[in-house]
Design a protein around this motif. Structure first.
Motif, PDB file in Angstrom:
ATOM      1  N   THR A   1      37.098  51.518  57.466  1.00 49.84           N
ATOM      2  CA  THR A   1      36.991  51.989  56.071  1.00 49.84           C
ATOM      3  C   THR A   1      38.523  51.733  55.678  1.00 49.84           C
ATOM      4  OG1 THR A   1      37.030  54.234  56.620  1.00 49.84           O
ATOM      5  CG2 THR A   1      34.787  53.177  56.217  1.00 49.84           C
ATOM      6  N   GLN A   2      39.423  52.289  56.610  1.00 50.08           N
ATOM      7  CA  GLN A   2      40.830  52.304  56.060  1.00 50.08           C
ATOM      8  C   GLN A   2      41.171  50.843  55.757  1.00 50.08           C
ATOM      9  OE1 GLN A   2      43.472  53.474  58.751  1.00 50.08           O
ATOM     10  NE2 GLN A   2      45.049  54.162  57.414  1.00 50.08           N
ATOM     11  N   TYR A   3      40.919  49.958  56.803  1.00 50.30           N
ATOM     12  CA  TYR A   3      41.159  48.402  56.552  1.00 50.30           C
ATOM     13  C   TYR A   3      40.477  47.980  55.257  1.00 50.30           C
ATOM     14  CZ  TYR A   3      41.197  43.388  57.443  1.00 50.30           C
ATOM     15  OH  TYR A   3      41.577  42.095  57.204  1.00 50.30           O
ATOM     16  N   LEU A   4      39.259  48.154  54.917  1.00 46.06           N
ATOM     17  CA  LEU A   4      38.736  47.778  53.743  1.00 46.06           C
ATOM     18  C   LEU A   4      39.475  48.112  52.472  1.00 46.06           C
ATOM     19  CD1 LEU A   4      34.710  48.330  54.517  1.00 46.06           C
ATOM     20  CD2 LEU A   4      36.261  46.242  54.412  1.00 46.06           C
TER      21      LEU A   4
ATOM     22  N   ASP B   1      39.620  40.268  51.864  1.00 47.22           N
ATOM     23  CA  ASP B   1      38.448  39.576  52.695  1.00 47.22           C
ATOM     24  C   ASP B   1      37.316  39.728  52.071  1.00 47.22           C
ATOM     25  OD1 ASP B   1      40.473  38.728  54.636  1.00 47.22           O
ATOM     26  OD2 ASP B   1      40.087  40.387  55.732  1.00 47.22           O
ATOM     27  N   VAL B   2      36.851  40.947  51.209  1.00 47.41           N
ATOM     28  CA  VAL B   2      35.906  41.267  50.861  1.00 47.41           C
ATOM     29  C   VAL B   2      35.511  40.129  49.602  1.00 47.41           C
ATOM     30  CG1 VAL B   2      34.216  42.859  49.434  1.00 47.41           C
ATOM     31  CG2 VAL B   2      35.608  43.567  51.476  1.00 47.41           C
TER      32      VAL B   2
ATOM     33  N   VAL C   1      40.216  33.049  44.852  1.00 41.51           N
ATOM     34  CA  VAL C   1      41.080  34.195  45.435  1.00 41.51           C
ATOM     35  C   VAL C   1      41.190  33.777  47.118  1.00 41.51           C
ATOM     36  CG1 VAL C   1      40.689  35.463  43.683  1.00 41.51           C
ATOM     37  CG2 VAL C   1      39.126  35.732  45.550  1.00 41.51           C
ATOM     38  N   ARG C   2      40.463  33.115  47.619  1.00 40.07           N
ATOM     39  CA  ARG C   2      40.617  33.153  48.912  1.00 40.07           C
ATOM     40  C   ARG C   2      42.043  32.490  49.347  1.00 40.07           C
ATOM     41  NH1 ARG C   2      34.785  30.045  50.692  1.00 40.07           N
ATOM     42  NH2 ARG C   2      33.688  31.999  50.727  1.00 40.07           N
ATOM     43  N   VAL C   3      42.620  31.917  48.485  1.00 33.85           N
ATOM     44  CA  VAL C   3      43.826  31.505  48.822  1.00 33.85           C
ATOM     45  C   VAL C   3      44.943  32.491  49.126  1.00 33.85           C
ATOM     46  CG1 VAL C   3      44.748  31.279  46.490  1.00 33.85           C
ATOM     47  CG2 VAL C   3      45.507  29.447  48.105  1.00 33.85           C
TER      48      VAL C   3
END
Length: 311
Positions: free
Chosen positions: A88-91, A99-100, A121-123
């Motif tokens: 959860t800290q990474y999210l 990533d999400v 936004v993947r870039v």
């Protein structure tokens, strides 16, 4: 928020962590390079799909490629969370949010049509290349620019307030001078014209038609050319200041007190005194170096005695 990334367990989770979050092994480097290639390919697919001619010809291919990338990135995100001690800290971190967002639009498109456009936004995930290639020199340069921008925020903010003041004055004047038929139907519309003219963009959708208004336009354009160098000069000055601070040390010379030496300098620029007070000058003779060590021991002993609390 400082992100502490640690594996969530032994065995498979540790192995997955080493491959995904580290880059000092061949497997980890291969994974990172493959991930960057997939990110770039997915961004390219999104851009090509936005072209009507390409979408009409290869739309079905783009559709399946996009779902393939989404499923792959979803699995990759799930593995990232699986191998972390605190997922959860990474999210909540920057890369976690990216990533999400990288996989969310395609799943949302099942409910909200057109959400695939957000996949561009993947870039942002390509920023991982700094970790992959260990470009610490470029990271350092980036920090220098960020620090320079932070220092220049106050004068630049004051400059922007001044520009807004000028824009409001020019807009009010042109609104009084020009007829509504020329497009100056309100002061906000005139502010739009003033900003476009002051920045020397000149779209031409609203132009003054009276000689007095045209003269005012010339004044606004010349003002724009004269003040455009102000924020550039402020930022450049802060960059130079940051470079100097990176290059020079504030440590004073024990001989003459001069305090502008390059970092890593061994001798004083002014008097030639050895600068490192923690070690003797290597050019001293053995007797002089021995005397320096004896004097240092006596100094340390005196300091320890002075710190001893009374009995």
């Amino acid at each position: 928020m400082n992100l502490e990334i640690r594996p969530g367990g032994e065995g498979l989770r540790t192995r997955a962590f080493q491959i995904i979050f580290e880059s000092d092994t061949p497997a980890a480097k291969g994974f990172d390079i493959a991930l960057i290639a997939m990110i770039l390919a997915s961004v390219l697919v999104v851009m090509l799909d936005s072209v009507a001619a390409y979408a009409a010809r290869w739309g079905e291919l783009f559709f399946w490629l996009e779902w393939g990338f989404t499923i792959a990135f979803t699995i990759e995100l799930a593995i990232r969370l699986y191998c972390l001690e605190r997922p959860t800290q990474y999210l909540r971190s920057f890369y976690g949010v990216v990533d999400v967002i990288a996989v969310l639009p395609t799943w949302l498109a099942l409910i909200v049509p057109g959400a695939q456009a957000l996949l561009i936004v993947r870039v942002l995930r390509v920023l991982r290349i700094f970790r992959i290639l260990r470009l610490m020199q470029f990271v350092g340069e980036g920090r220098l620019l960020v620090e320079s921008l932070r220092r220049a925020l106050h004068p630049i903010f004051l400059f922007l307030l001044t520009v807004l003041f000028l824009v409001t004055i020019f807009a009010s004047l042109i609104y009084l001078i020009e007829p509504a038929e020329a497009g100056f139907t309100s002061i906000p519309q005139a502010i739009y014209w003033a900003i476009v003219t002051l920045t020397t963009v000149g779209y031409g959708d609203i132009v003054p038609v009276t000689p007095l208004g045209q003269g005012l336009s010339m004044m606004v354009m010349l003002t724009g050319y004269s003040i455009i160098v102000v924020p550039t000069g402020v930022f450049s000055a802060q960059v130079i200041r940051s470079i100097r601070e990176e290059r020079y040390s504030d440590e004073a010379c024990p001989g003459c007190g001069h305090d502008r030496h390059e970092r890593g300098a061994r001798y004083c620029l002014k008097c030639g005194t050895w600068l490192d007070e923690e070690s003797p000058d290597p050019h001293l003779s053995e007797e002089e170096q021995a005397a320096w060590h004896e004097a240092r021991k006596e100094s340390d002993a005196d300091g320890q005695e002075g710190e001893t609390p009374p009995g």
